[in-house]
Design a protein around this motif. Structure first.
Motif, mmCIF file in Angstrom:
data_model
loop_
_atom_site.group_PDB
_atom_site.id
_atom_site.type_symbol
_atom_site.label_atom_id
_atom_site.label_comp_id
_atom_site.label_asym_id
_atom_site.label_seq_id
_atom_site.Cartn_x
_atom_site.Cartn_y
_atom_site.Cartn_z
ATOM 1 N N SER A 1 0.813 -1.216 0.000
ATOM 2 C CA SER A 1 0.000 0.000 0.000
ATOM 3 C C SER A 1 0.850 1.271 0.000
ATOM 4 O O SER A 1 0.305 2.354 -0.021
ATOM 5 N N LEU A 2 2.191 1.184 0.034
ATOM 6 C CA LEU A 2 3.052 2.361 0.009
ATOM 7 C C LEU A 2 3.343 2.864 -1.398
ATOM 8 O O LEU A 2 4.105 3.792 -1.570
ATOM 9 N N ALA A 3 2.753 2.272 -2.382
ATOM 10 C CA ALA A 3 2.953 2.739 -3.749
ATOM 11 C C ALA A 3 2.365 4.138 -3.870
ATOM 12 O O ALA A 3 1.310 4.419 -3.310
ATOM 13 N N PRO A 4 3.020 5.051 -4.587
ATOM 14 C CA PRO A 4 2.542 6.427 -4.658
ATOM 15 C C PRO A 4 1.170 6.509 -5.324
ATOM 16 O O PRO A 4 0.943 5.942 -6.376
ATOM 17 N N ALA A 5 0.286 7.219 -4.671
ATOM 18 C CA ALA A 5 -1.044 7.436 -5.245
ATOM 19 C C ALA A 5 -0.976 8.655 -6.149
ATOM 20 O O ALA A 5 -0.222 9.582 -5.920
ATOM 21 N N LYS A 6 -1.783 8.660 -7.159
ATOM 22 C CA LYS A 6 -1.758 9.767 -8.120
ATOM 23 C C LYS A 6 -2.339 11.043 -7.507
ATOM 24 O O LYS A 6 -1.917 12.124 -7.809
ATOM 25 N N ALA A 7 -3.309 10.913 -6.606
ATOM 26 C CA ALA A 7 -3.978 12.084 -6.069
ATOM 27 C C ALA A 7 -3.191 12.729 -4.930
ATOM 28 O O ALA A 7 -3.249 13.935 -4.747
ATOM 29 N N ALA A 8 -2.458 11.952 -4.131
ATOM 30 C CA ALA A 8 -1.756 12.505 -2.979
ATOM 31 C C ALA A 8 -0.456 13.161 -3.423
ATOM 32 O O ALA A 8 0.343 12.560 -4.119
ATOM 33 N N LYS A 9 -0.258 14.405 -2.982
ATOM 34 C CA LYS A 9 0.966 15.119 -3.317
ATOM 35 C C LYS A 9 1.996 14.865 -2.224
ATOM 36 O O LYS A 9 1.685 14.882 -1.043
ATOM 37 N N TRP A 10 3.246 14.644 -2.610
ATOM 38 C CA TRP A 10 4.318 14.393 -1.647
ATOM 39 C C TRP A 10 4.644 15.683 -0.926
ATOM 40 O O TRP A 10 4.760 16.757 -1.509
ATOM 41 N N GLU A 11 4.817 15.607 0.406
ATOM 42 C CA GLU A 11 5.201 16.752 1.214
ATOM 43 C C GLU A 11 6.501 16.441 1.929
ATOM 44 O O GLU A 11 6.801 15.288 2.201
ATOM 45 N N ARG A 12 7.229 17.471 2.259
ATOM 46 C CA ARG A 12 8.516 17.297 2.922
ATOM 47 C C ARG A 12 8.324 17.241 4.442
ATOM 48 O O ARG A 12 9.006 17.918 5.201
ATOM 49 N N ILE A 13 7.418 16.442 4.897
ATOM 50 C CA ILE A 13 7.120 16.276 6.315
ATOM 51 C C ILE A 13 7.304 14.808 6.639
ATOM 52 O O ILE A 13 6.624 13.950 6.090
ATOM 53 N N LEU A 14 8.237 14.503 7.524
ATOM 54 C CA LEU A 14 8.568 13.107 7.783
ATOM 55 C C LEU A 14 7.705 12.469 8.857
ATOM 56 O O LEU A 14 7.617 11.253 8.915
ATOM 57 N N TYR A 15 7.072 13.248 9.713
ATOM 58 C CA TYR A 15 6.313 12.647 10.801
ATOM 59 C C TYR A 15 4.894 12.265 10.389
ATOM 60 O O TYR A 15 4.204 11.595 11.115
ATOM 61 N N ARG A 16 4.430 12.678 9.233
ATOM 62 C CA ARG A 16 3.092 12.347 8.756
ATOM 63 C C ARG A 16 3.179 11.161 7.796
ATOM 64 O O ARG A 16 4.084 11.078 6.975
ATOM 65 N N ARG A 17 2.242 10.249 7.914
ATOM 66 C CA ARG A 17 2.205 9.107 6.995
ATOM 67 C C ARG A 17 1.809 9.583 5.609
ATOM 68 O O ARG A 17 0.853 10.329 5.442
ATOM 69 N N GLN A 18 2.573 9.143 4.630
ATOM 70 C CA GLN A 18 2.296 9.472 3.242
ATOM 71 C C GLN A 18 2.329 8.196 2.427
ATOM 72 O O GLN A 18 3.002 7.234 2.796
ATOM 73 N N PRO A 19 1.648 8.173 1.309
ATOM 74 C CA PRO A 19 1.629 6.953 0.503
ATOM 75 C C PRO A 19 2.868 6.831 -0.391
ATOM 76 O O PRO A 19 2.773 6.441 -1.545
ATOM 77 N N TYR A 20 4.013 7.203 0.145
ATOM 78 C CA TYR A 20 5.273 7.110 -0.580
ATOM 79 C C TYR A 20 6.271 6.377 0.306
ATOM 80 O O TYR A 20 6.175 6.420 1.536
ATOM 81 N N PRO A 21 7.285 5.750 -0.271
ATOM 82 C CA PRO A 21 8.321 5.124 0.571
ATOM 83 C C PRO A 21 9.131 6.198 1.303
ATOM 84 O O PRO A 21 9.109 7.372 0.943
ATOM 85 N N ASP A 22 9.846 5.786 2.345
ATOM 86 C CA ASP A 22 10.596 6.727 3.169
ATOM 87 C C ASP A 22 11.681 7.469 2.405
ATOM 88 O O ASP A 22 12.021 8.604 2.722
ATOM 89 N N ASN A 23 12.258 6.858 1.406
ATOM 90 C CA ASN A 23 13.350 7.502 0.668
ATOM 91 C C ASN A 23 12.876 8.178 -0.616
ATOM 92 O O ASN A 23 13.678 8.497 -1.485
ATOM 93 N N HIS A 24 11.589 8.456 -0.735
ATOM 94 C CA HIS A 24 11.042 9.076 -1.949
ATOM 95 C C HIS A 24 11.351 10.572 -1.979
ATOM 96 O O HIS A 24 11.266 11.268 -0.970
ATOM 97 N N THR A 25 11.731 11.083 -3.113
ATOM 98 C CA THR A 25 11.878 12.515 -3.347
ATOM 99 C C THR A 25 11.266 12.837 -4.698
ATOM 100 O O THR A 25 11.388 12.069 -5.650
ATOM 101 N N ASP A 26 10.620 13.979 -4.790
ATOM 102 C CA ASP A 26 10.057 14.371 -6.076
ATOM 103 C C ASP A 26 10.907 15.476 -6.690
ATOM 104 O O ASP A 26 11.984 15.795 -6.205
#
Length: 124
Positions: A22-47
């Motif tokens: 379920s950590l695969a990037p979702a198209k609708a969720a935008k990546w943010e530079r906040i590490l304490y919030r759960r995001q649908p991206y892997p920990d080492n993801h950068t855009d």
């Protein structure tokens, strides 16, 4: 605790933790530079916006070559004075069997002459 689906949950929280699938990037969720919030991206993801705020050598001040050389000369002169002082002390503490042993009075006279020369050179 373990739920029946196999995903672990936190104590008091009924929502399951995301699995690796379920950590695969979702198209609708935008990546943010906040590490304490759960995001649908892997920990080492950068855009693409990751390096936008990067400033290379932002605190380096330009230096003039003449000033750097003058500062280096000052340090070299101080090191030379320390070496000459050590050599003079070693020469004075010599047991007298050496051929070039000098007396303290002649060394003080030489120091005075060199000091006078330095003062004259500094004034002019």
């Amino acid at each position: 605790q373990r739920s029946s689906a196999g995903a672990s949950t936190r104590a008091g929280d009924d929502s399951p933790l995301p699995s690796a699938h379920s950590l695969a990037p979702a198209k609708a969720a935008k990546w943010e530079r906040i590490l304490y919030r759960r995001q649908p991206y892997p920990d080492n993801h950068t855009d693409d916006s990751f390096l936008e705020r990067l400033v290379l050598n932002g605190r380096i001040t330009p230096r003039r070559l003449s000033r750097v050389i003058l500062d280096a000369t000052t340090v070299s002169q101080q090191l030379a004075v320390v070496a000459l002082k050590a050599a003079a002390v070693a020469h004075l503490l010599d047991d007298g069997s050496g051929a070039g042993c000098s007396r303290p009075h002649s060394l003080m006279l030489l120091d005075g002459v060199l000091l006078l020369c330095g003062v004259i050179a500094n004034v002019m």
